[in-house]
Design a protein around this motif. Structure first.
Motif, PDB file in Angstrom:
ATOM      1  N   ASN A  13      -9.622  -0.414  -4.202  1.00  0.00           N
ATOM      2  CA  ASN A  13     -10.246  -1.735  -4.024  1.00  0.00           C
ATOM      3  C   ASN A  13      -9.215  -2.823  -4.333  1.00  0.00           C
ATOM      4  OD1 ASN A  13     -12.369  -4.041  -5.180  1.00  0.00           O
ATOM      5  ND2 ASN A  13     -13.078  -2.831  -3.447  1.00  0.00           N
ATOM      6  N   LYS A  14      -9.298  -3.910  -3.557  1.00  0.00           N
ATOM      7  CA  LYS A  14      -8.296  -4.979  -3.711  1.00  0.00           C
ATOM      8  C   LYS A  14      -8.720  -6.041  -4.723  1.00  0.00           C
ATOM      9  CE  LYS A  14      -6.845  -4.301   1.153  1.00  0.00           C
ATOM     10  NZ  LYS A  14      -8.022  -3.456   1.547  1.00  0.00           N
ATOM     11  N   THR A  33     -14.453  -2.230 -11.355  1.00  0.00           N
ATOM     12  CA  THR A  33     -13.148  -1.536 -11.434  1.00  0.00           C
ATOM     13  C   THR A  33     -12.001  -2.429 -11.873  1.00  0.00           C
ATOM     14  OG1 THR A  33     -12.921  -2.008  -9.060  1.00  0.00           O
ATOM     15  CG2 THR A  33     -13.715   0.199  -9.673  1.00  0.00           C
ATOM     16  N   SER A  34     -12.317  -3.592 -12.448  1.00  0.00           N
ATOM     17  CA  SER A  34     -11.229  -4.534 -12.802  1.00  0.00           C
ATOM     18  C   SER A  34     -10.273  -3.956 -13.852  1.00  0.00           C
ATOM     19  CB  SER A  34     -11.824  -5.837 -13.337  1.00  0.00           C
ATOM     20  OG  SER A  34     -12.679  -5.556 -14.454  1.00  0.00           O
ATOM     21  N   ASP A  35     -10.723  -3.000 -14.633  1.00  0.00           N
ATOM     22  CA  ASP A  35      -9.848  -2.415 -15.670  1.00  0.00           C
ATOM     23  C   ASP A  35      -9.018  -1.245 -15.141  1.00  0.00           C
ATOM     24  OD1 ASP A  35     -11.745  -2.880 -18.794  1.00  0.00           O
ATOM     25  OD2 ASP A  35     -10.387  -4.193 -17.645  1.00  0.00           O
ATOM     26  N   ILE A  36      -9.162  -0.928 -13.854  1.00  0.00           N
ATOM     27  CA  ILE A  36      -8.357   0.156 -13.261  1.00  0.00           C
ATOM     28  C   ILE A  36      -7.360  -0.495 -12.295  1.00  0.00           C
ATOM     29  CG2 ILE A  36      -8.395   2.319 -11.938  1.00  0.00           C
ATOM     30  CD1 ILE A  36     -11.412   2.521 -12.654  1.00  0.00           C
ATOM     31  N   LYS A  78      -5.045  -1.433  -9.223  1.00  0.00           N
ATOM     32  CA  LYS A  78      -5.112  -1.003  -7.827  1.00  0.00           C
ATOM     33  C   LYS A  78      -4.103   0.130  -7.626  1.00  0.00           C
ATOM     34  CE  LYS A  78      -4.964  -2.192  -2.972  1.00  0.00           C
ATOM     35  NZ  LYS A  78      -4.819  -0.747  -2.808  1.00  0.00           N
ATOM     36  N   GLY A  79      -4.587   1.213  -7.049  1.00  0.00           N
ATOM     37  CA  GLY A  79      -3.714   2.374  -6.858  1.00  0.00           C
ATOM     38  C   GLY A  79      -3.714   3.296  -8.059  1.00  0.00           C
ATOM     39  N   GLY A  80      -4.396   2.856  -9.147  1.00  0.00           N
ATOM     40  CA  GLY A  80      -4.446   3.681 -10.361  1.00  0.00           C
ATOM     41  C   GLY A  80      -5.305   4.922 -10.153  1.00  0.00           C
ATOM     42  N   VAL A 132     -14.189  -0.425   0.278  1.00  0.00           N
ATOM     43  CA  VAL A 132     -13.779   0.891  -0.215  1.00  0.00           C
ATOM     44  C   VAL A 132     -13.373   0.711  -1.675  1.00  0.00           C
ATOM     45  CG1 VAL A 132     -12.115   2.783  -0.014  1.00  0.00           C
ATOM     46  CG2 VAL A 132     -12.973   1.660   2.053  1.00  0.00           C
ATOM     47  N   VAL A 133     -13.901   1.550  -2.554  1.00  0.00           N
ATOM     48  CA  VAL A 133     -13.515   1.466  -3.967  1.00  0.00           C
ATOM     49  C   VAL A 133     -12.635   2.669  -4.315  1.00  0.00           C
ATOM     50  CG1 VAL A 133     -14.333   1.317  -6.354  1.00  0.00           C
ATOM     51  CG2 VAL A 133     -15.615   0.182  -4.532  1.00  0.00           C
ATOM     52  N   PHE A 134     -13.201   3.872  -4.273  1.00  0.00           N
ATOM     53  CA  PHE A 134     -12.427   5.054  -4.670  1.00  0.00           C
ATOM     54  C   PHE A 134     -12.201   6.008  -3.501  1.00  0.00           C
ATOM     55  CE2 PHE A 134     -12.105   4.071  -8.989  1.00  0.00           C
ATOM     56  CZ  PHE A 134     -13.332   3.778  -9.570  1.00  0.00           C
ATOM     57  N   ARG A 135     -11.044   6.613  -3.482  1.00  0.00           N
ATOM     58  CA  ARG A 135     -10.765   7.726  -2.598  1.00  0.00           C
ATOM     59  C   ARG A 135     -10.375   8.948  -3.441  1.00  0.00           C
ATOM     60  NH1 ARG A 135      -8.893   3.794   1.154  1.00  0.00           N
ATOM     61  NH2 ARG A 135      -9.768   4.132   3.256  1.00  0.00           N
ATOM     62  N   TYR A 136     -10.770  10.120  -2.967  1.00  0.00           N
ATOM     63  CA  TYR A 136     -10.315  11.354  -3.598  1.00  0.00           C
ATOM     64  C   TYR A 136      -8.816  11.514  -3.295  1.00  0.00           C
ATOM     65  CZ  TYR A 136     -15.330  12.602  -3.534  1.00  0.00           C
ATOM     66  OH  TYR A 136     -16.689  12.607  -3.700  1.00  0.00           O
ATOM     67  N   VAL A 137      -8.053  11.944  -4.298  1.00  0.00           N
ATOM     68  CA  VAL A 137      -6.630  12.273  -4.107  1.00  0.00           C
ATOM     69  C   VAL A 137      -6.314  13.567  -4.879  1.00  0.00           C
ATOM     70  CG1 VAL A 137      -5.833   9.888  -3.751  1.00  0.00           C
ATOM     71  CG2 VAL A 137      -5.982  10.809  -6.081  1.00  0.00           C
TER      72      VAL A 137
END
Ligand SMILES: NC(=O)CC[C@H](N)C(=O)O
Length: 272
Positions: free
Chosen positions: A149-150, A156-159, A161-163, A193-198
């Motif tokens: 998420n951008k 998700t502000s404490d995570i 971006k890309g974390g 989009v917030v989270f993607r599986y990696v």
């Protein structure tokens, strides 16, 4: 708003089974969480047990097998909400109050039309669903998510971006599908989009790291305003390092990664 003044409605019906850990997670970040049966919000209870949604600051839909997952996971719970307190829920969302749906809770939000909610909140005919996993079976294991998420999502502000965060998955119907042809592109354009599986290294997911086959490896989305978020993995199950998978603890001290979801929303409310 001070943390101790934040009131959380953790709503459940028969078959919900993650309300305790969801309420505990909010308690761990200082909020007052109450486990509320839908019948209390509908007034189908003793007068002293009646609850009004507008008295809460956060609405949380926990995981489980509500109504036995009959029809589709979340469909019956959503239908009962829409029929009984649909206007109150729409008002709650349109007031910008935060709403979280985890696993069965995500399925409920999609069935309610609160996600992805491209054009309107709680459209009569939802334009997405969580479908059976590609494997055709219940998938239960640690999964790793990247925050894509951008900045729109208040959860998700404490995570960074890309974390990466490790949050466990446990579901049978986690494949996000839609009848809208350019569904994923629309989510991307709207920063929904917030989270993607990696993979644990942050690479493109493959089974089992994407446990359900969701397109573009999507694990969680938010509404266009960013106050409603749904995700299949369970952040409330990894509030502490000792409940996290050993291999995932390298980048966290004594907290589990899931706590970041709950600290983020408290920061959003602190500014309201
Ligand atoms: N853990 C959960 O909430 C499971 C959700 C739903 N019962 C499914 O199997 O997909």
């Amino acid at each position: 708003m001070k943390a101790e003044d934040v009131k959380v409605c953790v709503v459940r019906i028969e078959g919900t089974n993650c309300e305790d850990e969801m309420a505990n997670a909010f308690g761990m970040v200082g909020a007052k969480a109450e486990k509320v049966h839908l019948k209390q919000l509908l007034g189908q209870c003793a007068p002293e047990l009646k609850r009004d949604l507008e008295d809460y600051d956060i609405l949380a839909f926990p995981g489980g097998f509500s109504a036995g997952d009959y029809v589709r996971a979340g469909a019956i719970f959503a239908a009962r909400i829409k029929a009984g307190i649909g206007k109150e829920v729409r008002d709650f969302v349109e007031a910008g109050k935060p709403v979280l749906g985890v696993c069965n809770g995500f399925q409920i939000l999609v069935e309610l039309g609160l996600l992805p909610a491209f054009d309107e909140t709680m459209a009569d005919v939802p334009n997405a669903a969580l479908y059976n996993n590609d494997s055709g079976r219940f998938e239960c294991r640690p999964t790793v998510l990247r925050n894509d998420n951008k900045g729109k999502c208040v959860w998700t502000s404490d995570i960074p971006k890309g974390g990466l965060v490790m949050t466990p998955s446990a579901h049978g119907e986690g494949k996000l599908m839609s009848n809208i042809p350019d569904f994923v592109e629309k989510l991307e354009e709207n920063d929904q989009v917030v989270f993607r599986y990696v993979t644990p290294e942050g690479g493109k997911a493959y089974y089992p790291w994407n446990p359900n086959g969701s397109p573009s490896d999507i694990a969680g989305i938010c509404n266009p305003a960013g106050n409603v978020m749904g995700m299949m993995p369970h952040p409330e199950r990894v509030m502490t390092a000792y409940t996290a998978a050993d291999w995932s603890r390298g980048h966290r001290s004594d907290d589990g990664d899931g706590k970041l979801i709950f600290t983020s929303v408290m920061k959003y409310l602190a500014k309201r």
